[in-house]
Design an enzyme around this catalytic site. Sequence first.
Site, PDB file in Angstrom:
ATOM      1  N   THR A 124     109.065  47.291  43.491  1.00 27.30           N
ATOM      2  CA  THR A 124     110.022  47.943  42.589  1.00 27.30           C
ATOM      3  C   THR A 124     111.219  47.037  42.310  1.00 27.30           C
ATOM      4  OG1 THR A 124     111.662  49.723  42.524  1.00 27.30           O
ATOM      5  CG2 THR A 124     110.931  49.069  44.689  1.00 27.30           C
ATOM      6  N   ASP A 125     111.832  47.222  41.145  1.00 31.93           N
ATOM      7  CA  ASP A 125     113.057  46.471  40.829  1.00 31.93           C
ATOM      8  C   ASP A 125     114.216  46.888  41.740  1.00 31.93           C
ATOM      9  OD1 ASP A 125     113.487  49.027  39.794  1.00 31.93           O
ATOM     10  OD2 ASP A 125     114.165  48.343  37.821  1.00 31.93           O
ATOM     11  N   GLU A 126     114.056  48.035  42.442  1.00 30.45           N
ATOM     12  CA  GLU A 126     115.170  48.522  43.268  1.00 30.45           C
ATOM     13  C   GLU A 126     115.474  47.584  44.435  1.00 30.45           C
ATOM     14  OE1 GLU A 126     115.315  52.743  43.908  1.00 30.45           O
ATOM     15  OE2 GLU A 126     114.021  53.120  42.193  1.00 30.45           O
ATOM     16  N   TYR A 149     114.918  53.607  50.939  1.00 33.77           N
ATOM     17  CA  TYR A 149     113.675  53.379  50.181  1.00 33.77           C
ATOM     18  C   TYR A 149     113.572  51.920  49.755  1.00 33.77           C
ATOM     19  CZ  TYR A 149     110.755  52.966  45.997  1.00 33.77           C
ATOM     20  OH  TYR A 149     109.841  52.526  45.052  1.00 33.77           O
ATOM     21  N   LYS A 153     110.973  48.866  50.899  1.00 35.28           N
ATOM     22  CA  LYS A 153     110.110  48.148  49.946  1.00 35.28           C
ATOM     23  C   LYS A 153     110.379  46.643  50.031  1.00 35.28           C
ATOM     24  CE  LYS A 153     107.600  49.541  47.199  1.00 35.28           C
ATOM     25  NZ  LYS A 153     106.132  49.818  47.298  1.00 35.28           N
TER      26      LYS A 153
HETATM   27  P1  NAD Z   1     103.967  58.559  44.573  1.00 36.07           P
HETATM   28  O1  NAD Z   1     104.931  59.040  45.596  1.00 36.07           O
HETATM   29  O2  NAD Z   1     103.671  59.410  43.377  1.00 36.07           O
HETATM   30  O3  NAD Z   1     102.567  58.255  45.269  1.00 36.07           O
HETATM   31  C1  NAD Z   1     102.444  57.638  46.505  1.00 36.07           C
HETATM   32  C2  NAD Z   1     101.033  57.877  47.031  1.00 36.07           C
HETATM   33  O4  NAD Z   1     100.909  57.184  48.286  1.00 36.07           O
HETATM   34  C3  NAD Z   1     100.718  59.350  47.298  1.00 36.07           C
HETATM   35  O5  NAD Z   1      99.427  59.667  46.812  1.00 36.07           O
HETATM   36  C4  NAD Z   1     100.749  59.454  48.820  1.00 36.07           C
HETATM   37  O6  NAD Z   1      99.872  60.453  49.335  1.00 36.07           O
HETATM   38  C5  NAD Z   1     100.294  58.061  49.217  1.00 36.07           C
HETATM   39  N1  NAD Z   1     100.726  57.677  50.564  1.00 36.07           N
HETATM   40  C6  NAD Z   1     101.951  57.827  51.130  1.00 36.07           C
HETATM   41  N2  NAD Z   1     101.945  57.364  52.397  1.00 36.07           N
HETATM   42  C7  NAD Z   1     100.693  56.889  52.629  1.00 36.07           C
HETATM   43  C8  NAD Z   1     100.071  56.269  53.731  1.00 36.07           C
HETATM   44  N3  NAD Z   1     100.731  56.056  54.864  1.00 36.07           N
HETATM   45  N4  NAD Z   1      98.779  55.894  53.615  1.00 36.07           N
HETATM   46  C9  NAD Z   1      98.083  56.120  52.467  1.00 36.07           C
HETATM   47  N5  NAD Z   1      98.625  56.714  51.391  1.00 36.07           N
HETATM   48  C10 NAD Z   1      99.911  57.088  51.475  1.00 36.07           C
HETATM   49  O7  NAD Z   1     104.494  57.125  44.136  1.00 36.07           O
HETATM   50  P2  NAD Z   1     104.358  56.359  42.742  1.00 36.07           P
HETATM   51  O8  NAD Z   1     105.493  56.719  41.884  1.00 36.07           O
HETATM   52  O9  NAD Z   1     102.975  56.513  42.230  1.00 36.07           O
HETATM   53  O10 NAD Z   1     104.584  54.870  43.228  1.00 36.07           O
HETATM   54  C11 NAD Z   1     103.499  54.022  43.577  1.00 36.07           C
HETATM   55  C12 NAD Z   1     104.043  52.672  43.979  1.00 36.07           C
HETATM   56  O11 NAD Z   1     104.793  52.098  42.897  1.00 36.07           O
HETATM   57  C13 NAD Z   1     105.006  52.743  45.159  1.00 36.07           C
HETATM   58  O12 NAD Z   1     104.726  51.647  46.004  1.00 36.07           O
HETATM   59  C14 NAD Z   1     106.376  52.628  44.544  1.00 36.07           C
HETATM   60  O13 NAD Z   1     107.278  52.013  45.440  1.00 36.07           O
HETATM   61  C15 NAD Z   1     106.092  51.742  43.342  1.00 36.07           C
HETATM   62  N6  NAD Z   1     106.988  51.928  42.182  1.00 36.07           N
HETATM   63  C16 NAD Z   1     107.182  53.167  41.633  1.00 36.07           C
HETATM   64  C17 NAD Z   1     107.995  53.293  40.507  1.00 36.07           C
HETATM   65  C18 NAD Z   1     108.202  54.627  39.831  1.00 36.07           C
HETATM   66  O14 NAD Z   1     108.988  54.708  38.881  1.00 36.07           O
HETATM   67  N7  NAD Z   1     107.513  55.685  40.219  1.00 36.07           N
HETATM   68  C19 NAD Z   1     108.622  52.177  39.955  1.00 36.07           C
HETATM   69  C20 NAD Z   1     108.401  50.927  40.544  1.00 36.07           C
HETATM   70  C21 NAD Z   1     107.569  50.826  41.657  1.00 36.07           C
HETATM   71  P1  TYD Z   2     114.599  58.970  40.190  1.00 35.56           P
HETATM   72  O1  TYD Z   2     113.598  59.534  39.225  1.00 35.56           O
HETATM   73  O2  TYD Z   2     114.752  59.615  41.522  1.00 35.56           O
HETATM   74  O3  TYD Z   2     114.301  57.418  40.306  1.00 35.56           O
HETATM   75  P2  TYD Z   2     115.169  56.241  41.027  1.00 35.56           P
HETATM   76  O4  TYD Z   2     116.241  56.843  41.835  1.00 35.56           O
HETATM   77  O5  TYD Z   2     114.125  55.589  41.868  1.00 35.56           O
HETATM   78  O6  TYD Z   2     115.677  55.405  39.904  1.00 35.56           O
HETATM   79  O7  TYD Z   2     116.020  59.017  39.488  1.00 35.56           O
HETATM   80  C1  TYD Z   2     116.267  58.357  38.257  1.00 35.56           C
HETATM   81  C2  TYD Z   2     117.745  58.500  37.952  1.00 35.56           C
HETATM   82  O8  TYD Z   2     118.027  59.882  37.731  1.00 35.56           O
HETATM   83  C3  TYD Z   2     118.639  58.075  39.092  1.00 35.56           C
HETATM   84  O9  TYD Z   2     119.811  57.455  38.547  1.00 35.56           O
HETATM   85  C4  TYD Z   2     119.011  59.371  39.785  1.00 35.56           C
HETATM   86  C5  TYD Z   2     119.027  60.362  38.637  1.00 35.56           C
HETATM   87  N1  TYD Z   2     118.673  61.744  38.983  1.00 35.56           N
HETATM   88  C6  TYD Z   2     119.518  62.798  38.612  1.00 35.56           C
HETATM   89  O10 TYD Z   2     120.571  62.601  37.990  1.00 35.56           O
HETATM   90  N2  TYD Z   2     119.162  64.075  38.956  1.00 35.56           N
HETATM   91  C7  TYD Z   2     118.014  64.348  39.648  1.00 35.56           C
HETATM   92  O11 TYD Z   2     117.745  65.539  39.958  1.00 35.56           O
HETATM   93  C8  TYD Z   2     117.141  63.258  40.016  1.00 35.56           C
HETATM   94  C9  TYD Z   2     115.875  63.515  40.780  1.00 35.56           C
HETATM   95  C10 TYD Z   2     117.516  61.978  39.649  1.00 35.56           C
END
Ligand code: NAD
Ligand code: TYD
Length: 334
Positions: A124-126, A149, A153
């Site tokens: 993630t970019d975070e 988090y 990562k």
């Molecule tokens: P999500 O929370 O929707 O899904 C995570 C999945 O991992 C779930 O199905 C969960 O059951 C599984 N999981 C958790 N712990 C586990 C373990 N110990 N063993 C096996 N499976 C396990 O997350 P997402 O949004 O789909 O994100 C997927 C990946 O992309 C993550 O690594 C996250 O850090 C990265 N990512 C997400 C975003 C975003 O905007 N959602 C952006 C950048 C990177």
């Molecule tokens: P989120 O979807 O949790 O992603 P991330 O924190 O990983 O970027 O949140 C996106 C943005 O929205 C973040 O600045 C936090 C804000 N946010 C709210 O303002 N209210 C909410 O209820 C949630 C879940 C997020």
Amino acid sequence: MKLLVTGGAGFIGSNFVHYMLKKYPDYEIVVLDALTYAGNLENLKAVEQHTGFRFIKGSITDAQLVDEIFQQGIDAVLNFAAESHVDRSISAPDIFVQTNVLGTQVLLEAAKKHNVSKYVQISTDEVYGTLGPTGLFTETTPLTPNSPYSASKAGGDLLVRAYHETYGLNVNITRCSNNYGPYHFPEKLIPLMITRALNDQSLPVYGDGLQIRDWLHVEDHCSAIDLVLHNGKAGEVYNIGGNNERTNLELVRMILKELHKPESLIEHVKDRPGHDRRYGIDASKITRELSWQPRYTLETGLKKTIQWYLDNEAWWQRIISGEYRDYYRQQYGS
Ligand code: NAD
Ligand code: TYD
């Protein structure tokens, strides 16, 4: 090609499985997922009958299980499995370290032992921390994570790098901005706001709502990972971003407008501790080296996503009520 997709029952992982089996119908995909609260087998219903698809319930921290899976022959690993919600990491950081750091190390160790030809870490970019009003994250921006988090990562990313430098494992790390699209768990901003607005509930915006995120449609993320899997240069990091920076307030207003709901639903609530102010991605490396281009603008992607939530109300209602957890028991017994 036989792929191990960990976390494939989550938001991005399940979209990736759909994307890959559609594009490469003769690939085999093994999904390993612990089915935490964020894992939902209903996300994979459409591919359940695909001959190349197999689901295994289990954790990436389980070294014995992971080793057994690799013994069956895996060409490449894509690690999506993670605890992914910043707010949960603030209240309970320990599971983030277990899954995102220790789980990553278990996978790396098995990939090394079984001479897997490619390991892709979905990051993630975070990990880069927060930006001021100008500038963008590049692949050489120092890692300065601010939440448990993002710190976990970053820990996983550093182990991936070390397995390349020390053992010569063929790895890539992708660092993506905020995704949105189908199957997005309604605790994250976009699906939370869509589902609450549809129920005429208040929309909780943290602090002043002027924090900026760079939104990317999940399908564009999947196409980028596909390119990295097949053509990524060993050891390289690739940033992936949509060039779609918006404040949270702007985004919430776009959602309300599309749903014909009033802005009076917006409620400013207490800010998140350590809240990163701005994320913005420079994706020029993956565009230049792997010819990647996003297909969606935020306007087209958000419209399509809102339509998906309107068409799939049963899916998110079952999550909100907790019923989605019954699906696994029905489908696979105990
Ligand atoms: P999500 O929370 O929707 O899904 C995570 C999945 O991992 C779930 O199905 C969960 O059951 C599984 N999981 C958790 N712990 C586990 C373990 N110990 N063993 C096996 N499976 C396990 O997350 P997402 O949004 O789909 O994100 C997927 C990946 O992309 C993550 O690594 C996250 O850090 C990265 N990512 C997400 C975003 C975003 O905007 N959602 C952006 C950048 C990177
Ligand atoms: P989120 O979807 O949790 O992603 P991330 O924190 O990983 O970027 O949140 C996106 C943005 O929205 C973040 O600045 C936090 C804000 N946010 C709210 O303002 N209210 C909410 O209820 C949630 C879940 C997020």
